[in-house]
Scaffold this motif. Sequence first.
Motif, PDB file in Angstrom:
ATOM      1  N   MET A 262       0.852  -1.170   0.000  1.00 53.92           N
ATOM      2  CA  MET A 262       0.000   0.000   0.000  1.00 53.92           C
ATOM      3  C   MET A 262       0.902   1.239   0.000  1.00 53.92           C
ATOM      4  O   MET A 262       1.831   1.332   0.783  1.00 53.92           O
ATOM      5  N   THR A 263       0.584   2.166  -0.853  1.00 50.56           N
ATOM      6  CA  THR A 263       1.388   3.379  -0.947  1.00 50.56           C
ATOM      7  C   THR A 263       1.070   4.316   0.210  1.00 50.56           C
ATOM      8  O   THR A 263       0.047   4.170   0.886  1.00 50.56           O
ATOM      9  N   ALA A 264       1.952   5.298   0.390  1.00 50.91           N
ATOM     10  CA  ALA A 264       1.754   6.262   1.484  1.00 50.91           C
ATOM     11  C   ALA A 264       0.478   7.067   1.273  1.00 50.91           C
ATOM     12  O   ALA A 264      -0.244   7.371   2.226  1.00 50.91           O
ATOM     13  N   GLY A 265       0.174   7.411   0.031  1.00 46.44           N
ATOM     14  CA  GLY A 265      -1.047   8.171  -0.258  1.00 46.44           C
ATOM     15  C   GLY A 265      -2.304   7.399   0.087  1.00 46.44           C
ATOM     16  O   GLY A 265      -3.257   7.948   0.648  1.00 46.44           O
ATOM     17  N   ARG A 266      -2.315   6.117  -0.251  1.00 50.52           N
ATOM     18  CA  ARG A 266      -3.481   5.288   0.076  1.00 50.52           C
ATOM     19  C   ARG A 266      -3.603   5.074   1.577  1.00 50.52           C
ATOM     20  O   ARG A 266      -4.702   5.037   2.118  1.00 50.52           O
ATOM     21  N   PHE A 267      -2.465   4.926   2.253  1.00 47.41           N
ATOM     22  CA  PHE A 267      -2.480   4.775   3.710  1.00 47.41           C
ATOM     23  C   PHE A 267      -3.070   6.022   4.369  1.00 47.41           C
ATOM     24  O   PHE A 267      -3.915   5.916   5.260  1.00 47.41           O
ATOM     25  N   ILE A 268      -2.650   7.183   3.923  1.00 46.30           N
ATOM     26  CA  ILE A 268      -3.190   8.448   4.461  1.00 46.30           C
ATOM     27  C   ILE A 268      -4.677   8.558   4.151  1.00 46.30           C
ATOM     28  O   ILE A 268      -5.476   8.956   5.009  1.00 46.30           O
ATOM     29  N   HIS A 269      -5.065   8.166   2.934  1.00 40.28           N
ATOM     30  CA  HIS A 269      -6.477   8.209   2.543  1.00 40.28           C
ATOM     31  C   HIS A 269      -7.334   7.333   3.457  1.00 40.28           C
ATOM     32  O   HIS A 269      -8.376   7.771   3.954  1.00 40.28           O
ATOM     33  N   TYR A 270      -6.894   6.098   3.710  1.00 39.86           N
ATOM     34  CA  TYR A 270      -7.673   5.196   4.566  1.00 39.86           C
ATOM     35  C   TYR A 270      -7.621   5.621   6.034  1.00 39.86           C
ATOM     36  O   TYR A 270      -8.592   5.408   6.771  1.00 39.86           O
ATOM     37  N   THR A 271      -6.540   6.247   6.457  1.00 40.11           N
ATOM     38  CA  THR A 271      -6.471   6.775   7.821  1.00 40.11           C
ATOM     39  C   THR A 271      -7.472   7.913   8.002  1.00 40.11           C
ATOM     40  O   THR A 271      -8.187   7.970   9.016  1.00 40.11           O
ATOM     41  N   LEU A 272      -7.555   8.792   7.029  1.00 39.94           N
ATOM     42  CA  LEU A 272      -8.550   9.878   7.093  1.00 39.94           C
ATOM     43  C   LEU A 272      -9.961   9.326   7.006  1.00 39.94           C
ATOM     44  O   LEU A 272     -10.862   9.800   7.698  1.00 39.94           O
ATOM     45  N   ASN A 273     -10.145   8.316   6.163  1.00 39.26           N
ATOM     46  CA  ASN A 273     -11.442   7.655   6.044  1.00 39.26           C
ATOM     47  C   ASN A 273     -11.872   7.080   7.397  1.00 39.26           C
ATOM     48  O   ASN A 273     -13.015   7.255   7.832  1.00 39.26           O
ATOM     49  N   PHE A 274     -10.958   6.377   8.066  1.00 45.15           N
ATOM     50  CA  PHE A 274     -11.245   5.814   9.386  1.00 45.15           C
ATOM     51  C   PHE A 274     -11.592   6.916  10.377  1.00 45.15           C
ATOM     52  O   PHE A 274     -12.555   6.790  11.144  1.00 45.15           O
TER      53      PHE A 274
END
Length: 173
Positions: free
Chosen positions: A1-13
């Motif tokens: 998982m890329t850093a951008g996707r990780f940040i996206h899912y963290t914000l989603n959570f």
Amino acid sequence: MTAGRFIHYTLNFTVFFLVQVFIMKDLVLFGTAFCFLYVFFLLHLPIETKPIPLMLISFLTGVLIDLFYDTMGMHAASCVLLAFVRNTWIHANTPTGGYDDNVPPTLLNMGFGWYLTYSLPLITTHHLLFFYIDNLGTELYLPLVIRVISSVFFTFVLGIIIQMIFYNKKRGI
């Protein structure tokens, strides 16, 4: 998982968690229909997510919700069951062309028919275990069934409305 996707899912959570804890906690329709909107965070994780990380994410999500609801592990147990069943259910519902890579399983990406058969049984599984644990020992099964059905319907309809308003195709929220 890329850093951008990780940040996206963290914000989603973070969004789902804050909405659940500060808004949905006090929203109950007719004294029976509860809305556990945070379940959609778990449903919209990438299809490629492996079972063990998915169950760990689900457990942590449930424990955090339990801290604010004072439910002593009921949300954690329900979330882990949802995660345990999710990948098997995704493989059982694989479309003929397979899944696209890195596309979250949302309503806009998969279509209403597929999304209905994907999410409704998983939401029902989560709610059934949650309310069964809540009802343990009282032997009142009709109120249990009414609570499960009304809460599944309320959660599903509100989740669909939120997806139609806030979600982008291919990215999610």
